[in-house]
Motif scaffolding. Structure first.
Motif, PDB file in Angstrom:
ATOM      1  N   ALA A  86      27.436 -42.398  25.718  1.00  0.00           N
ATOM      2  CA  ALA A  86      26.583 -42.132  26.885  1.00  0.00           C
ATOM      3  C   ALA A  86      25.210 -42.740  26.619  1.00  0.00           C
ATOM      4  O   ALA A  86      24.536 -42.368  25.646  1.00  0.00           O
ATOM      5  N   ALA A  87      24.807 -43.673  27.463  1.00  0.00           N
ATOM      6  CA  ALA A  87      23.519 -44.346  27.259  1.00  0.00           C
ATOM      7  C   ALA A  87      22.344 -43.426  27.593  1.00  0.00           C
ATOM      8  O   ALA A  87      21.257 -43.576  27.049  1.00  0.00           O
ATOM      9  N   MET A 112      20.973 -28.322  20.953  1.00  0.00           N
ATOM     10  CA  MET A 112      19.740 -28.818  21.567  1.00  0.00           C
ATOM     11  C   MET A 112      20.018 -30.113  22.329  1.00  0.00           C
ATOM     12  O   MET A 112      19.367 -30.420  23.331  1.00  0.00           O
ATOM     13  N   THR A 113      21.018 -30.877  21.854  1.00  0.00           N
ATOM     14  CA  THR A 113      21.344 -32.127  22.541  1.00  0.00           C
ATOM     15  C   THR A 113      21.958 -31.839  23.912  1.00  0.00           C
ATOM     16  O   THR A 113      21.592 -32.465  24.914  1.00  0.00           O
ATOM     17  N   ALA A 114      22.884 -30.869  23.972  1.00  0.00           N
ATOM     18  CA  ALA A 114      23.473 -30.505  25.269  1.00  0.00           C
ATOM     19  C   ALA A 114      22.389 -29.958  26.200  1.00  0.00           C
ATOM     20  O   ALA A 114      22.387 -30.221  27.409  1.00  0.00           O
ATOM     21  N   GLU A 115      21.449 -29.211  25.615  1.00  0.00           N
ATOM     22  CA  GLU A 115      20.328 -28.671  26.402  1.00  0.00           C
ATOM     23  C   GLU A 115      19.489 -29.828  26.962  1.00  0.00           C
ATOM     24  O   GLU A 115      19.121 -29.850  28.132  1.00  0.00           O
ATOM     25  N   GLU A 116      19.186 -30.780  26.103  1.00  0.00           N
ATOM     26  CA  GLU A 116      18.394 -31.966  26.495  1.00  0.00           C
ATOM     27  C   GLU A 116      19.069 -32.729  27.642  1.00  0.00           C
ATOM     28  O   GLU A 116      18.405 -33.257  28.542  1.00  0.00           O
ATOM     29  N   LEU A 117      20.394 -32.784  27.608  1.00  0.00           N
ATOM     30  CA  LEU A 117      21.131 -33.572  28.602  1.00  0.00           C
ATOM     31  C   LEU A 117      21.391 -32.798  29.897  1.00  0.00           C
ATOM     32  O   LEU A 117      21.839 -33.376  30.886  1.00  0.00           O
ATOM     33  N   GLY A 118      21.145 -31.501  29.884  1.00  0.00           N
ATOM     34  CA  GLY A 118      21.376 -30.684  31.089  1.00  0.00           C
ATOM     35  C   GLY A 118      22.859 -30.469  31.369  1.00  0.00           C
ATOM     36  O   GLY A 118      23.277 -30.363  32.530  1.00  0.00           O
ATOM     37  N   ILE A 119      23.662 -30.369  30.304  1.00  0.00           N
ATOM     38  CA  ILE A 119      25.114 -30.240  30.470  1.00  0.00           C
ATOM     39  C   ILE A 119      25.474 -28.910  31.148  1.00  0.00           C
ATOM     40  O   ILE A 119      26.282 -28.877  32.085  1.00  0.00           O
ATOM     41  N   ARG A 120      24.885 -27.826  30.688  1.00  0.00           N
ATOM     42  CA  ARG A 120      25.253 -26.502  31.244  1.00  0.00           C
ATOM     43  C   ARG A 120      24.956 -26.445  32.738  1.00  0.00           C
ATOM     44  O   ARG A 120      25.804 -26.036  33.541  1.00  0.00           O
ATOM     45  N   GLU A 121      23.772 -26.870  33.101  1.00  0.00           N
ATOM     46  CA  GLU A 121      23.371 -26.799  34.516  1.00  0.00           C
ATOM     47  C   GLU A 121      24.280 -27.663  35.379  1.00  0.00           C
ATOM     48  O   GLU A 121      24.685 -27.255  36.474  1.00  0.00           O
ATOM     49  N   ALA A 122      24.621 -28.861  34.883  1.00  0.00           N
ATOM     50  CA  ALA A 122      25.489 -29.759  35.664  1.00  0.00           C
ATOM     51  C   ALA A 122      26.857 -29.130  35.882  1.00  0.00           C
ATOM     52  O   ALA A 122      27.423 -29.195  36.986  1.00  0.00           O
ATOM     53  N   LEU A 299      29.021 -39.840  21.910  1.00  0.00           N
ATOM     54  CA  LEU A 299      27.844 -40.317  21.178  1.00  0.00           C
ATOM     55  C   LEU A 299      26.736 -40.588  22.187  1.00  0.00           C
ATOM     56  O   LEU A 299      26.932 -41.346  23.142  1.00  0.00           O
ATOM     57  N   VAL A 300      25.602 -39.963  21.978  1.00  0.00           N
ATOM     58  CA  VAL A 300      24.540 -39.974  22.985  1.00  0.00           C
ATOM     59  C   VAL A 300      23.341 -40.787  22.501  1.00  0.00           C
ATOM     60  O   VAL A 300      22.818 -40.538  21.402  1.00  0.00           O
ATOM     61  N   ASP A 301      22.918 -41.733  23.329  1.00  0.00           N
ATOM     62  CA  ASP A 301      21.706 -42.491  23.017  1.00  0.00           C
ATOM     63  C   ASP A 301      20.479 -41.752  23.606  1.00  0.00           C
ATOM     64  O   ASP A 301      19.746 -41.101  22.889  1.00  0.00           O
ATOM     65  N   HIS A 302      20.259 -41.865  24.893  1.00  0.00           N
ATOM     66  CA  HIS A 302      19.141 -41.192  25.582  1.00  0.00           C
ATOM     67  C   HIS A 302      17.819 -41.355  24.829  1.00  0.00           C
ATOM     68  O   HIS A 302      17.146 -40.370  24.474  1.00  0.00           O
ATOM     69  N   GLY A 303      17.455 -42.605  24.580  1.00  0.00           N
ATOM     70  CA  GLY A 303      16.150 -42.900  23.977  1.00  0.00           C
ATOM     71  C   GLY A 303      16.188 -43.144  22.481  1.00  0.00           C
ATOM     72  O   GLY A 303      15.226 -43.666  21.902  1.00  0.00           O
ATOM     73  N   ILE A 355      10.604 -39.354  22.485  1.00  0.00           N
ATOM     74  CA  ILE A 355      11.835 -40.148  22.342  1.00  0.00           C
ATOM     75  C   ILE A 355      12.742 -39.973  23.563  1.00  0.00           C
ATOM     76  O   ILE A 355      13.296 -40.949  24.079  1.00  0.00           O
ATOM     77  N   THR A 356      12.897 -38.752  24.030  1.00  0.00           N
ATOM     78  CA  THR A 356      13.917 -38.472  25.051  1.00  0.00           C
ATOM     79  C   THR A 356      13.372 -38.424  26.483  1.00  0.00           C
ATOM     80  O   THR A 356      14.142 -38.553  27.427  1.00  0.00           O
ATOM     81  N   GLU A 357      12.060 -38.212  26.635  1.00  0.00           N
ATOM     82  CA  GLU A 357      11.521 -38.129  27.998  1.00  0.00           C
ATOM     83  C   GLU A 357      10.514 -39.230  28.296  1.00  0.00           C
ATOM     84  O   GLU A 357      10.054 -39.349  29.433  1.00  0.00           O
ATOM     85  N   GLY A 358      10.130 -39.985  27.276  1.00  0.00           N
ATOM     86  CA  GLY A 358       9.171 -41.064  27.488  1.00  0.00           C
ATOM     87  C   GLY A 358       7.910 -40.843  26.666  1.00  0.00           C
ATOM     88  O   GLY A 358       7.442 -39.714  26.507  1.00  0.00           O
TER      89      GLY A 358
END
Ligand code: SF4
Length: 400
Positions: A86-87, A112-122, A299-303, A355-358
Protein backbone atom coordinates in the motif's frame (compact mmCIF):
# COMPACT_ATOMS: atom_id res chain seq x y z
CA UNK A 1 0.20 25.38 6.83
CA UNK A 2 -3.21 26.92 7.46
CA UNK A 3 -3.96 29.18 10.44
CA UNK A 4 -6.91 26.92 11.16
CA UNK A 5 -4.65 23.89 11.64
CA UNK A 6 -2.26 25.84 13.89
CA UNK A 7 -5.19 27.05 15.97
CA UNK A 8 -6.42 23.45 16.21
CA UNK A 9 -3.04 22.34 17.59
CA UNK A 10 -3.02 25.20 20.10
CA UNK A 11 -6.60 24.47 21.22
CA UNK A 12 -5.81 20.77 21.80
CA UNK A 13 -2.81 21.67 23.97
CA UNK A 14 -4.68 24.28 26.01
CA UNK A 15 -7.58 21.87 26.54
CA UNK A 16 -5.13 19.23 27.75
CA UNK A 17 -3.50 21.62 30.21
CA UNK A 18 -6.90 22.48 31.67
CA UNK A 19 -8.22 18.90 31.79
CA UNK A 20 -8.06 17.85 35.47
CA UNK A 21 -8.48 14.12 34.71
CA UNK A 22 -5.65 14.13 32.17
CA UNK A 23 -3.40 16.10 34.51
CA UNK A 24 -4.15 13.76 37.42
CA UNK A 25 -3.52 10.66 35.31
CA UNK A 26 -0.26 11.95 33.80
CA UNK A 27 1.17 13.14 37.09
CA UNK A 28 0.18 9.91 38.86
CA UNK A 29 1.28 7.26 36.36
CA UNK A 30 4.13 8.67 34.26
CA UNK A 31 6.92 9.23 36.84
CA UNK A 32 6.67 5.59 38.02
CA UNK A 33 6.83 4.26 34.46
CA UNK A 34 9.98 6.23 33.64
CA UNK A 35 11.65 5.19 36.89
CA UNK A 36 10.81 1.50 36.35
CA UNK A 37 12.43 1.42 32.91
CA UNK A 38 15.49 3.37 34.08
CA UNK A 39 16.13 1.00 37.01
CA UNK A 40 15.66 -2.06 34.82
CA UNK A 41 18.14 -0.81 32.23
CA UNK A 42 20.71 -0.03 34.94
CA UNK A 43 20.50 -3.66 36.00
CA UNK A 44 20.77 -5.09 32.46
CA UNK A 45 23.80 -3.84 30.50
CA UNK A 46 23.29 -6.81 28.15
CA UNK A 47 19.97 -5.34 27.00
CA UNK A 48 21.57 -1.94 26.48
CA UNK A 49 24.23 -3.68 24.38
CA UNK A 50 21.49 -5.50 22.42
CA UNK A 51 19.88 -2.13 21.73
CA UNK A 52 23.12 -1.03 20.04
CA UNK A 53 22.93 -4.11 17.82
CA UNK A 54 19.34 -3.23 16.96
CA UNK A 55 20.44 0.28 16.00
CA UNK A 56 22.87 -1.24 13.47
CA UNK A 57 20.21 -3.69 12.20
CA UNK A 58 17.74 -0.87 11.66
CA UNK A 59 20.33 1.38 10.00
CA UNK A 60 21.13 -1.40 7.54
CA UNK A 61 17.42 -2.13 6.97
CA UNK A 62 16.57 1.49 6.18
CA UNK A 63 19.51 1.78 3.78
CA UNK A 64 18.30 -1.39 2.01
CA UNK A 65 14.56 -0.80 2.36
CA UNK A 66 13.65 -1.38 -1.30
CA UNK A 67 15.57 -4.66 -1.47
CA UNK A 68 14.00 -5.88 1.78
CA UNK A 69 10.52 -5.05 0.45
CA UNK A 70 11.16 -7.18 -2.66
CA UNK A 71 12.62 -10.01 -0.60
CA UNK A 72 9.71 -9.95 1.87
CA UNK A 73 7.15 -10.05 -0.95
CA UNK A 74 8.82 -13.23 -2.26
CA UNK A 75 9.28 -14.81 1.17
CA UNK A 76 5.69 -14.17 2.21
CA UNK A 77 4.50 -15.96 -0.92
CA UNK A 78 6.86 -18.86 -0.20
CA UNK A 79 5.16 -19.43 3.19
CA UNK A 80 1.69 -19.18 1.58
CA UNK A 81 0.90 -15.79 3.03
CA UNK A 82 -0.49 -13.20 0.60
CA UNK A 83 1.68 -10.09 0.33
CA UNK A 84 0.27 -6.68 -0.57
CA UNK A 85 1.78 -3.25 -0.91
CA UNK A 86 0.00 0.00 0.00
CA UNK A 87 1.62 3.24 -1.14
CA UNK A 88 -0.54 5.37 1.15
CA UNK A 89 -3.37 5.32 3.68
CA UNK A 90 -6.07 5.37 0.99
CA UNK A 91 -4.67 2.26 -0.69
CA UNK A 92 -4.36 0.53 2.69
CA UNK A 93 -8.01 1.27 3.53
CA UNK A 94 -9.14 0.07 0.08
CA UNK A 95 -7.24 -3.18 0.61
CA UNK A 96 -8.81 -3.61 4.04
CA UNK A 97 -12.28 -3.05 2.60
CA UNK A 98 -11.75 -5.45 -0.31
CA UNK A 99 -10.42 -8.21 1.97
CA UNK A 100 -12.96 -7.79 4.78
CA UNK A 101 -16.10 -6.84 2.87
CA UNK A 102 -19.24 -5.80 4.75
CA UNK A 103 -21.27 -7.03 7.69
CA UNK A 104 -18.36 -8.86 9.32
CA UNK A 105 -17.16 -9.03 12.91
CA UNK A 106 -13.57 -7.79 13.07
CA UNK A 107 -11.24 -7.92 16.06
CA UNK A 108 -8.12 -5.75 16.09
CA UNK A 109 -4.96 -5.82 18.14
CA UNK A 110 -3.40 -2.47 19.03
CA UNK A 111 -1.52 -1.14 16.03
CA UNK A 112 -0.33 2.43 15.69
CA UNK A 113 0.06 1.78 11.97
CA UNK A 114 -3.57 0.66 11.59
CA UNK A 115 -4.55 3.72 13.64
CA UNK A 116 -2.47 5.97 11.35
CA UNK A 117 -4.16 4.49 8.27
CA UNK A 118 -7.71 4.83 9.65
CA UNK A 119 -8.44 1.11 9.16
CA UNK A 120 -10.97 0.78 12.01
CA UNK A 121 -13.01 3.79 10.96
CA UNK A 122 -13.07 2.69 7.30
CA UNK A 123 -14.29 -0.79 8.23
CA UNK A 124 -16.93 0.61 10.59
CA UNK A 125 -18.20 2.99 7.93
CA UNK A 126 -18.58 0.02 5.58
CA UNK A 127 -20.95 -1.64 8.04
CA UNK A 128 -18.63 -3.96 9.92
CA UNK A 129 -18.64 -4.50 13.68
CA UNK A 130 -15.08 -3.69 14.71
CA UNK A 131 -13.57 -4.14 18.17
CA UNK A 132 -10.20 -3.12 19.51
CA UNK A 133 -9.06 -5.87 21.88
CA UNK A 134 -6.07 -4.32 23.64
CA UNK A 135 -7.74 -2.95 26.78
CA UNK A 136 -6.18 0.50 26.52
CA UNK A 137 -6.97 0.76 22.83
CA UNK A 138 -10.55 -0.43 23.45
CA UNK A 139 -10.93 2.43 25.94
CA UNK A 140 -9.61 4.86 23.32
CA UNK A 141 -12.12 3.44 20.82
CA UNK A 142 -14.97 3.87 23.34
CA UNK A 143 -13.86 7.44 24.11
CA UNK A 144 -13.60 8.32 20.42
CA UNK A 145 -10.17 9.88 20.92
CA UNK A 146 -6.65 8.92 19.93
CA UNK A 147 -4.00 6.88 21.73
CA UNK A 148 -1.99 8.98 24.17
CA UNK A 149 1.08 6.75 24.25
CA UNK A 150 2.44 4.12 21.87
CA UNK A 151 2.41 1.36 24.52
CA UNK A 152 -0.11 2.72 27.03
CA UNK A 153 -2.82 4.28 24.85
CA UNK A 154 -5.21 5.04 27.73
CA UNK A 155 -2.57 6.42 30.10
CA UNK A 156 -4.53 9.68 30.23
CA UNK A 157 -7.62 8.09 31.80
CA UNK A 158 -8.31 7.93 35.51
CA UNK A 159 -9.91 4.80 36.99
CA UNK A 160 -13.19 6.71 37.32
CA UNK A 161 -13.13 7.60 33.62
CA UNK A 162 -12.44 3.97 32.68
CA UNK A 163 -15.38 2.77 34.78
CA UNK A 164 -17.64 5.38 33.22
CA UNK A 165 -16.70 4.34 29.67
CA UNK A 166 -17.15 0.63 30.35
CA UNK A 167 -20.54 1.25 31.96
CA UNK A 168 -21.91 3.84 29.52
CA UNK A 169 -20.51 2.49 26.24
CA UNK A 170 -20.44 -1.27 26.79
CA UNK A 171 -23.18 -1.61 29.41
CA UNK A 172 -20.82 -3.46 31.76
CA UNK A 173 -21.73 -3.62 35.42
CA UNK A 174 -18.73 -1.75 36.85
CA UNK A 175 -18.28 1.14 39.26
CA UNK A 176 -15.34 3.47 39.98
CA UNK A 177 -14.82 1.75 43.34
CA UNK A 178 -14.23 -1.64 41.66
CA UNK A 179 -10.70 -2.97 41.71
CA UNK A 180 -8.99 -2.95 38.28
CA UNK A 181 -9.02 -6.77 38.48
CA UNK A 182 -12.83 -6.76 38.53
CA UNK A 183 -13.08 -4.39 35.57
CA UNK A 184 -10.58 -6.44 33.56
CA UNK A 185 -12.59 -9.61 34.26
CA UNK A 186 -15.75 -7.95 32.87
CA UNK A 187 -13.94 -6.80 29.73
CA UNK A 188 -12.42 -10.26 29.31
CA UNK A 189 -15.89 -11.82 29.39
CA UNK A 190 -17.24 -9.23 26.92
CA UNK A 191 -14.38 -9.66 24.42
CA UNK A 192 -14.45 -13.47 24.58
CA UNK A 193 -17.71 -13.49 22.63
CA UNK A 194 -16.19 -11.18 20.00
CA UNK A 195 -13.03 -13.27 19.62
CA UNK A 196 -14.95 -16.49 18.98
CA UNK A 197 -17.45 -14.92 16.57
CA UNK A 198 -14.94 -12.79 14.63
CA UNK A 199 -14.55 -13.35 10.90
CA UNK A 200 -11.37 -11.31 10.60
CA UNK A 201 -8.42 -10.47 12.85
CA UNK A 202 -6.34 -7.37 12.13
CA UNK A 203 -2.93 -6.76 13.63
CA UNK A 204 0.13 -4.65 13.12
CA UNK A 205 3.63 -6.09 13.46
CA UNK A 206 6.64 -5.28 15.62
CA UNK A 207 9.11 -6.66 13.11
CA UNK A 208 8.99 -8.50 9.80
CA UNK A 209 11.86 -10.77 8.75
CA UNK A 210 12.43 -10.34 5.01
CA UNK A 211 14.34 -13.59 4.53
CA UNK A 212 11.74 -15.83 6.17
CA UNK A 213 8.54 -13.84 5.61
CA UNK A 214 7.95 -14.12 9.37
CA UNK A 215 6.01 -11.53 11.34
CA UNK A 216 6.78 -10.99 15.03
CA UNK A 217 4.40 -9.50 17.54
CA UNK A 218 5.03 -8.89 21.23
CA UNK A 219 2.46 -8.35 23.96
CA UNK A 220 1.37 -8.93 27.55
CA UNK A 221 -2.43 -9.14 27.38
CA UNK A 222 -2.82 -12.25 25.22
CA UNK A 223 -5.24 -10.53 22.86
CA UNK A 224 -2.85 -10.60 19.90
CA UNK A 225 -2.80 -14.39 20.06
CA UNK A 226 -6.60 -14.44 19.88
CA UNK A 227 -6.77 -11.85 17.08
CA UNK A 228 -4.18 -13.58 14.94
CA UNK A 229 -5.28 -17.15 15.68
CA UNK A 230 -9.04 -17.49 16.10
CA UNK A 231 -10.56 -15.82 13.00
CA UNK A 232 -10.38 -17.51 9.62
CA UNK A 233 -8.67 -14.49 8.05
CA UNK A 234 -5.72 -12.55 9.49
CA UNK A 235 -4.59 -9.26 7.95
CA UNK A 236 -1.44 -7.53 9.21
CA UNK A 237 -0.62 -3.90 8.37
CA UNK A 238 3.12 -3.41 8.68
CA UNK A 239 5.06 -0.23 7.98
CA UNK A 240 8.02 -0.87 5.67
CA UNK A 241 10.38 0.47 8.36
CA UNK A 242 9.59 -2.69 10.38
CA UNK A 243 11.44 -4.84 7.86
CA UNK A 244 14.72 -6.38 9.03
CA UNK A 245 16.86 -8.94 7.21
CA UNK A 246 16.35 -12.07 9.33
CA UNK A 247 14.21 -13.69 12.00
CA UNK A 248 17.06 -13.43 14.50
CA UNK A 249 17.21 -9.67 13.84
CA UNK A 250 13.44 -9.48 14.36
CA UNK A 251 13.73 -11.23 17.76
CA UNK A 252 16.40 -8.73 18.82
CA UNK A 253 14.09 -5.85 17.88
CA UNK A 254 11.17 -7.12 19.93
CA UNK A 255 13.27 -7.92 23.00
CA UNK A 256 14.68 -4.39 23.04
CA UNK A 257 11.25 -2.90 22.38
CA UNK A 258 9.76 -4.82 25.32
CA UNK A 259 12.62 -3.83 27.63
CA UNK A 260 12.47 -0.10 26.87
CA UNK A 261 8.68 -0.20 27.14
CA UNK A 262 9.01 -1.53 30.70
CA UNK A 263 7.51 -4.91 29.80
CA UNK A 264 10.48 -7.28 30.10
CA UNK A 265 10.28 -10.18 29.77
CA UNK A 266 7.30 -9.91 27.46
CA UNK A 267 4.54 -12.36 28.38
CA UNK A 268 3.90 -13.45 24.82
CA UNK A 269 5.73 -13.38 21.51
CA UNK A 270 3.87 -14.52 18.39
CA UNK A 271 5.75 -15.57 15.29
CA UNK A 272 3.56 -15.89 12.21
CA UNK A 273 4.94 -17.29 8.97
CA UNK A 274 1.91 -18.03 6.84
CA UNK A 275 -1.47 -19.66 7.55
CA UNK A 276 -1.97 -22.62 9.87
CA UNK A 277 -1.60 -26.04 8.27
CA UNK A 278 -1.35 -29.76 8.87
CA UNK A 279 0.09 -32.66 6.93
CA UNK A 280 -1.33 -35.34 9.20
CA UNK A 281 -3.88 -36.83 6.82
CA UNK A 282 -2.42 -38.68 3.85
CA UNK A 283 0.84 -36.71 4.16
CA UNK A 284 -0.69 -33.88 2.16
CA UNK A 285 -0.34 -30.30 3.39
CA UNK A 286 -3.74 -28.75 4.10
CA UNK A 287 -4.06 -25.06 5.03
CA UNK A 288 -6.44 -23.89 7.74
CA UNK A 289 -5.94 -26.19 10.72
CA UNK A 290 -6.67 -24.40 14.00
CA UNK A 291 -5.36 -20.96 13.09
CA UNK A 292 -6.27 -18.77 10.11
CA UNK A 293 -6.83 -20.24 6.66
CA UNK A 294 -5.54 -17.04 5.05
CA UNK A 295 -2.85 -14.61 6.17
CA UNK A 296 -2.45 -11.33 4.30
CA UNK A 297 0.44 -8.97 5.03
CA UNK A 298 0.14 -5.40 3.81
CA UNK A 299 3.47 -3.58 3.55
CA UNK A 300 2.71 0.09 4.09
CA UNK A 301 4.70 3.03 2.76
CA UNK A 302 2.64 6.18 3.58
CA UNK A 303 5.62 8.53 3.68
CA UNK A 304 8.26 6.09 4.89
CA UNK A 305 10.13 5.56 1.61
CA UNK A 306 10.37 9.32 1.02
CA UNK A 307 11.61 9.75 4.60
CA UNK A 308 14.28 7.09 3.96
CA UNK A 309 15.69 9.44 1.30
CA UNK A 310 15.60 12.49 3.60
CA UNK A 311 18.97 12.86 5.28
CA UNK A 312 17.39 14.00 8.57
CA UNK A 313 14.02 12.21 8.79
CA UNK A 314 15.49 8.84 7.85
CA UNK A 315 16.94 8.55 11.37
CA UNK A 316 13.44 8.46 12.85
CA UNK A 317 12.65 5.32 10.84
CA UNK A 318 14.85 3.35 13.28
CA UNK A 319 12.14 3.92 15.91
CA UNK A 320 10.87 0.68 17.48
CA UNK A 321 7.93 2.47 19.17
CA UNK A 322 8.83 1.63 22.76
CA UNK A 323 7.50 5.00 23.90
CA UNK A 324 10.31 5.60 26.44
CA UNK A 325 11.09 9.02 24.94
CA UNK A 326 7.54 10.07 25.74
CA UNK A 327 7.90 9.17 29.41
CA UNK A 328 11.03 11.34 29.80
CA UNK A 329 9.84 14.39 27.85
CA UNK A 330 8.75 17.40 29.97
CA UNK A 331 6.35 18.63 27.28
CA UNK A 332 4.70 15.24 26.69
CA UNK A 333 4.46 14.88 30.49
CA UNK A 334 2.08 17.85 30.58
CA UNK A 335 -0.17 17.15 27.61
CA UNK A 336 0.63 13.62 26.32
CA UNK A 337 -0.13 13.03 22.63
CA UNK A 338 -2.31 16.14 22.51
CA UNK A 339 1.03 17.55 21.42
CA UNK A 340 0.99 15.75 18.10
CA UNK A 341 -0.71 15.07 14.81
CA UNK A 342 -3.74 12.93 14.12
CA UNK A 343 -2.09 9.73 15.42
CA UNK A 344 1.37 10.22 16.85
CA UNK A 345 2.54 12.64 19.51
CA UNK A 346 5.38 13.56 21.84
CA UNK A 347 9.08 13.48 20.91
CA UNK A 348 9.07 10.60 18.42
CA UNK A 349 5.46 11.29 17.49
CA UNK A 350 6.04 14.80 16.17
CA UNK A 351 8.71 13.39 13.87
CA UNK A 352 6.36 10.58 12.82
CA UNK A 353 3.73 13.21 12.09
CA UNK A 354 6.23 14.85 9.72
CA UNK A 355 6.79 11.48 8.02
CA UNK A 356 3.16 10.38 7.71
CA UNK A 357 1.21 13.66 7.50
CA UNK A 358 3.72 16.00 5.89
CA UNK A 359 6.76 17.99 7.00
CA UNK A 360 4.79 21.21 7.41
CA UNK A 361 2.53 19.64 10.06
CA UNK A 362 5.42 18.09 11.97
CA UNK A 363 7.39 21.33 11.71
CA UNK A 364 4.64 23.42 13.29
CA UNK A 365 4.36 20.98 16.20
CA UNK A 366 8.15 20.86 16.66
CA UNK A 367 8.13 24.50 17.74
CA UNK A 368 6.97 23.39 21.21
CA UNK A 369 10.06 21.24 21.84
CA UNK A 370 12.26 22.72 24.60
CA UNK A 371 15.45 21.22 23.18
CA UNK A 372 16.44 19.65 26.50
CA UNK A 373 17.65 16.45 24.79
CA UNK A 374 16.19 14.00 27.35
CA UNK A 375 14.53 12.02 24.53
CA UNK A 376 17.89 11.53 22.78
CA UNK A 377 19.38 9.96 25.90
CA UNK A 378 16.36 7.70 26.38
CA UNK A 379 16.13 6.35 22.83
CA UNK A 380 17.31 2.70 22.64
CA UNK A 381 18.45 3.07 19.02
CA UNK A 382 20.09 6.47 19.53
CA UNK A 383 17.82 8.47 17.27
CA UNK A 384 18.80 12.15 17.59
CA UNK A 385 15.15 13.02 18.22
CA UNK A 386 15.74 16.58 19.41
CA UNK A 387 18.09 17.19 16.44
CA UNK A 388 15.34 16.13 14.02
CA UNK A 389 12.93 18.40 15.87
CA UNK A 390 15.44 21.28 15.61
CA UNK A 391 15.65 20.69 11.87
CA UNK A 392 11.85 20.74 11.63
CA UNK A 393 11.84 24.03 13.55
CA UNK A 394 14.25 25.48 11.00
CA UNK A 395 11.99 24.31 8.18
CA UNK A 396 9.01 25.93 9.93
CA UNK A 397 10.66 29.31 10.50
CA UNK A 398 12.07 29.43 6.96
CA UNK A 399 8.56 28.85 5.60
CA UNK A 400 7.15 31.95 7.35
S1 SF4 B 1 14.23 17.69 23.46
FE1 SF4 B 1 12.09 18.29 23.10
S2 SF4 B 1 11.04 16.37 22.57
FE2 SF4 B 1 13.00 15.79 23.51
S3 SF4 B 1 12.53 15.48 25.69
FE3 SF4 B 1 13.18 17.64 25.49
S4 SF4 B 1 11.28 18.79 25.13
FE4 SF4 B 1 10.79 16.61 24.78
Amino acid sequence: MSDELLEGYARAILRALEDPDLQEALHTYVPGSEERVRRFLESRPDIVQLAREVKAIKEYSIAHMDELIDEAMRSLKSVNAVPHYAADAREARELALSLVGRGKVVVMSKSMTAEELGIREALEEAGNEVWETDLGQLLVQLEGGKPMHSIAPAIHMTVARVAQLLRDRLGLDVSPSDAPQQMVAKVREFLRSKFVSADVGISGGNALAAREGALLLVENEGNIRMVTNLPRLHIAFVGVEKLVPTMLDAFKVILVQAAFAGLYPPTYVSLIAGPSSTGDIGHRRVYGAHGPVEVHVVLVDHGRRAAAKDVVLREQLRCIRCGYCQFVCPVWGQVANNWGGSTYGGPMGVNWTAITEGVDRGAALAMLCLGCGRCDVACPVEIPISGILADLKRRFTSSL
